[in-house]
Design a protein around this motif. Structure first.
Motif, mmCIF file in Angstrom:
data_model
loop_
_atom_site.group_PDB
_atom_site.id
_atom_site.type_symbol
_atom_site.label_atom_id
_atom_site.label_comp_id
_atom_site.label_asym_id
_atom_site.label_seq_id
_atom_site.Cartn_x
_atom_site.Cartn_y
_atom_site.Cartn_z
ATOM 1 N N GLU A 191 113.456 35.768 144.335
ATOM 2 C CA GLU A 191 113.958 35.960 145.695
ATOM 3 C C GLU A 191 113.163 35.147 146.709
ATOM 4 N N ASP A 197 117.192 28.793 149.631
ATOM 5 C CA ASP A 197 117.706 29.967 148.922
ATOM 6 C C ASP A 197 118.586 29.539 147.752
ATOM 7 N N GLY A 218 120.426 37.950 157.557
ATOM 8 C CA GLY A 218 119.631 39.149 157.337
ATOM 9 C C GLY A 218 120.034 40.286 158.247
ATOM 10 N N LEU A 270 111.926 35.236 150.431
ATOM 11 C CA LEU A 270 111.707 36.184 151.514
ATOM 12 C C LEU A 270 111.744 35.438 152.837
ATOM 13 N N VAL A 271 112.646 35.863 153.717
ATOM 14 C CA VAL A 271 112.802 35.221 155.024
ATOM 15 C C VAL A 271 112.583 36.276 156.094
ATOM 16 N N THR A 272 111.755 35.953 157.070
ATOM 17 C CA THR A 272 111.559 36.830 158.217
ATOM 18 C C THR A 272 111.879 36.050 159.483
#
Length: 64
Positions: free
Chosen positions: A33, A23, A49, A35-37
Motif C-alpha cells: 500500500e 499508486d 481519500g 500511504l498518502v496524507t
C-alpha cells in the motif's frame, strides 16, 4: 525507518497525478500500500481519500 517522500508544490503542478502514478506502480509491482496524507480536505479529495474531521469540535447550537 522506511523511506518517506514529501511532495509539495503550487496548485496545478501535478502532485495528484504523481500520487496516482505512484499508486499504480505500487500495485503493478506488488509493493503493498501507498500511504498518502494531506493537510486539507481539498487535497485529500484530489487523491481519493476520506475528508478528515476538523481538529476541534463544532460548537453546540443553541435553539430558541
Amino acid at each position: 525507518m522506511k523511506p518517506v517522500t514529501l511532495v509539495v508544490g503550487a496548485g496545478g503542478t501535478g502532485k495528484s497525478a504523481l500520487v496516482h502514478a505512484l499508486d499504480d506502480e505500487f500495485k503493478r509491482l506488488g509493493l503493498g500500500e501507498l500511504l498518502v496524507t494531506a493537510y486539507t480536505g481539498v487535497a485529500v479529495e484530489s487523491v481519493g481519500g476520506p475528508r478528515p474531521a476538523p481538529p476541534y469540535p463544532a460548537p453546540p447550537r443553541s435553539t430558541p
